[in-house]
Design a protein around this motif. Sequence first.
Motif, PDB file in Angstrom:
ATOM      1  N   LEU A   1       3.035   5.995   3.821  1.00 32.79           N
ATOM      2  CA  LEU A   1       1.838   6.842   3.719  1.00 32.79           C
ATOM      3  C   LEU A   1       1.320   7.245   5.104  1.00 32.79           C
ATOM      4  CD1 LEU A   1      -0.270   8.059   1.737  1.00 32.79           C
ATOM      5  CD2 LEU A   1      -1.569   5.928   1.988  1.00 32.79           C
ATOM      6  N   MET A   2       1.421   8.553   5.408  1.00 30.05           N
ATOM      7  CA  MET A   2       1.040   9.071   6.720  1.00 30.05           C
ATOM      8  C   MET A   2      -0.204   9.962   6.599  1.00 30.05           C
ATOM      9  SD  MET A   2       3.463   7.782   8.654  1.00 30.05           S
ATOM     10  CE  MET A   2       3.306   8.651  10.225  1.00 30.05           C
TER      11      MET A   2
ATOM     12  N   LYS B   1      -1.403   5.905   7.855  1.00 24.65           N
ATOM     13  CA  LYS B   1      -2.523   5.904   6.921  1.00 24.65           C
ATOM     14  C   LYS B   1      -2.523   4.626   6.068  1.00 24.65           C
ATOM     15  CE  LYS B   1      -4.868   9.037   3.699  1.00 24.65           C
ATOM     16  NZ  LYS B   1      -4.726  10.335   2.995  1.00 24.65           N
ATOM     17  N   GLY B   2      -1.346   4.170   5.715  1.00 24.89           N
ATOM     18  CA  GLY B   2      -1.238   2.908   4.974  1.00 24.89           C
ATOM     19  C   GLY B   2      -1.823   1.754   5.783  1.00 24.89           C
TER      20      GLY B   2
ATOM     21  N   ALA C   1       0.910   6.748  -1.690  1.00 26.30           N
ATOM     22  CA  ALA C   1       0.121   5.518  -1.806  1.00 26.30           C
ATOM     23  C   ALA C   1       0.507   4.861  -3.132  1.00 26.30           C
ATOM     24  CB  ALA C   1      -1.362   5.847  -1.801  1.00 26.30           C
ATOM     25  N   MET C   2       0.610   3.526  -3.122  1.00 22.00           N
ATOM     26  CA  MET C   2       1.001   2.824  -4.339  1.00 22.00           C
ATOM     27  C   MET C   2      -0.148   2.750  -5.349  1.00 22.00           C
ATOM     28  SD  MET C   2       4.155   1.911  -4.047  1.00 22.00           S
ATOM     29  CE  MET C   2       4.857   3.030  -2.846  1.00 22.00           C
ATOM     30  N   MET C   3      -1.379   3.017  -4.854  1.00 17.90           N
ATOM     31  CA  MET C   3      -2.553   3.035  -5.737  1.00 17.90           C
ATOM     32  C   MET C   3      -3.650   3.778  -4.992  1.00 17.90           C
ATOM     33  SD  MET C   3      -3.476  -1.000  -5.266  1.00 17.90           S
ATOM     34  CE  MET C   3      -1.981  -1.629  -4.513  1.00 17.90           C
TER      35      MET C   3
ATOM     36  N   ILE D   1       0.828  -1.198   0.000  1.00 19.37           N
ATOM     37  CA  ILE D   1       0.000   0.000   0.000  1.00 19.37           C
ATOM     38  C   ILE D   1       0.868   1.256   0.000  1.00 19.37           C
ATOM     39  CG2 ILE D   1      -0.374   0.157   2.519  1.00 19.37           C
ATOM     40  CD1 ILE D   1      -2.897   0.905  -0.320  1.00 19.37           C
ATOM     41  N   ASP D   2       2.084   1.144   0.555  1.00 21.32           N
ATOM     42  CA  ASP D   2       2.951   2.341   0.563  1.00 21.32           C
ATOM     43  C   ASP D   2       4.423   1.963   0.466  1.00 21.32           C
ATOM     44  OD1 ASP D   2       3.276   1.326   3.134  1.00 21.32           O
ATOM     45  OD2 ASP D   2       2.749   3.180   4.179  1.00 21.32           O
ATOM     46  N   GLY D   3       5.311   2.928   0.756  1.00 17.46           N
ATOM     47  CA  GLY D   3       6.756   2.725   0.572  1.00 17.46           C
ATOM     48  C   GLY D   3       7.456   2.422   1.876  1.00 17.46           C
ATOM     49  N   SER D   4       8.504   3.202   2.208  1.00 19.15           N
ATOM     50  CA  SER D   4       9.248   2.931   3.437  1.00 19.15           C
ATOM     51  C   SER D   4       9.473   4.219   4.211  1.00 19.15           C
ATOM     52  CB  SER D   4      10.596   2.288   3.102  1.00 19.15           C
ATOM     53  OG  SER D   4      11.486   3.273   2.614  1.00 19.15           O
ATOM     54  N   MET D   5       9.755   4.054   5.500  1.00 23.05           N
ATOM     55  CA  MET D   5      10.024   5.212   6.336  1.00 23.05           C
ATOM     56  C   MET D   5      11.399   5.788   6.002  1.00 23.05           C
ATOM     57  SD  MET D   5       8.487   7.055   8.467  1.00 23.05           S
ATOM     58  CE  MET D   5       7.076   6.084   9.004  1.00 23.05           C
TER      59      MET D   5
END
Length: 550
Positions: A312-313, A356-357, A327-329, A302-306
């Motif tokens: 995603l925050m 959020k992710g 967001a990846m989508m 759903i998202d990437g990395s910190m």
Amino acid sequence: MVLSVSCTSNDSADLVILNGKVLTVDKDNPLAEAVAIKGEEIIAVGSTKKIKAYINGNITKTIDAKGRLVLPGFNDAHVHFRPLDPDYVELRYVNDPGIITQRVKVQVDKSKPGELVKGGHWDHELFSIREWPSKELLDVVSPRNPVILSRVDGHSVLVNSYVLNASGITENTPDPFGGEIQKDPVTKKPTGILKETAMDLIKTGAVETVRTAKEIEEKTWQGYLLALKEARELGVTSVQVPGSADFEMYEKLQNDGLLTCRIDIGKSLTGDTSLLAEYIKLSEKYPRTGNWIRFGYLKSFIDGSMGSGTALMFEPYNDNPESSGLAMMTYEEFENMVVTADKYGLQIGVHAIGDKGNNWTLNAFEKAIELNGRRDSRHRNEHSQTVQQSDFPRFAQLGVIPSMQPTHCISDKNFYEKRVGFERCKGAYAWRSLIDAGSILAFGTDYQVEPLNPMEGLYAAVTRKARGGEEGDGWFPEQKLTMEEAIYFYTVGSAYAQFMDDRKGMIRKGYLADIVIVDKDLLTIPENQIMSTRVDFTIVGGRIVYSSEE
Ligand SMILES: [Zn+2]
């Protein structure tokens, strides 16, 4: 007619472990001394006296644990398990820089002049002298080959003079922006250490190796064997791969008697119903009822990395107020995929890092229950890294498993607070909050992002401190676990996440005989000895696949 006196009853064991401190992880029978195994299964657990009755002199193998700690095998619930490069010079846990010279020599001797020698995972903080290594360690054995050895964190490399020359790096080369060419304080010459962007200056001058298809195939095969060897030496008896891997290769290994680790392999999450129908076929071929090679879950991001600021925050990053991640989508697209795949009865695991992710992931799983009805789906939230307080209870309510990797906490804690601030860190790697809210965690490593060694994960879970140790109580110490809890999530918790808690993860009668014996008592040693604890025996399905004594 002569009746054989040798025991042919069901009560004779193929293997017994005696005189141990057996942490069964089974709450009905938490501690024992001995275990009897027949075939793939545990047939009895109890006192040494009791288990001795299962010995049949002719057929039973005996391991004398000599008081050592006996545990269920480690089950890595999130591991990018794949063939290793047999030509890679592995330097993890090296504490004497002289060993770097020796291992590089071995690889140089196998290489043609000009061929690149690659390796890494060295950590000078582990050297007895605690000093950076330098090119002289390499030059003595590699005058005609480029050598590049990356540090354990990947943020710097050690290269030899061959590489410095080929790259045109001299005492006069200035540091690039964001990087450092380490120079000797006396001679001012480059030491061979290149940090951060200085690594971009590297031109190896390597001669490309041309390999035949046959050679590549052989190298890949050797790579699988090496990966399995690493797992059994570390006491890892089960791995769960997020996403895909080569089912047929593992079958071939199994047919050759070389598979020493149980493996779950999945596919990518999709909403494409024809693909989902194919996955159903695959899951019938490698069913959940199997014990070795099984179809796992469908993986999505759903998202990437910190680390890269792409998690995603809900709110912007403290150190980058312009961004709150990626967001990846779209949520709609994601929810549609989750709901569709869930309808097929498949298990889903979503990589979620930001608050959020994580929230979106829970929302989509909730929607799937709403639309498709509730079942024992055991959908997974891979990483569950930053969770807002109000979402903690939703994991257990929705039956979503937090699949977490304790070492990420101690690798990332140094930049986490800078990035998201103190308040949001309260929900980061929040093992205790999730447990208190009713969750069973599944533990793993995310190897090769982090090392495969379970001892690192156990150390991280009980200390929340840097690997080299540090003063104080650790990072957000209220989230720390006890050693018993950490072992539980690494065994029973991980088995639960793959629907195998009815037969794996405990040392209990009727369970699969996946067992390790370690050289220190993890339950009583000081925390600075956890990381150096080593596995002495690894048993998978009743077979001794590794022994440090051989
Ligand atoms: Zn991963």
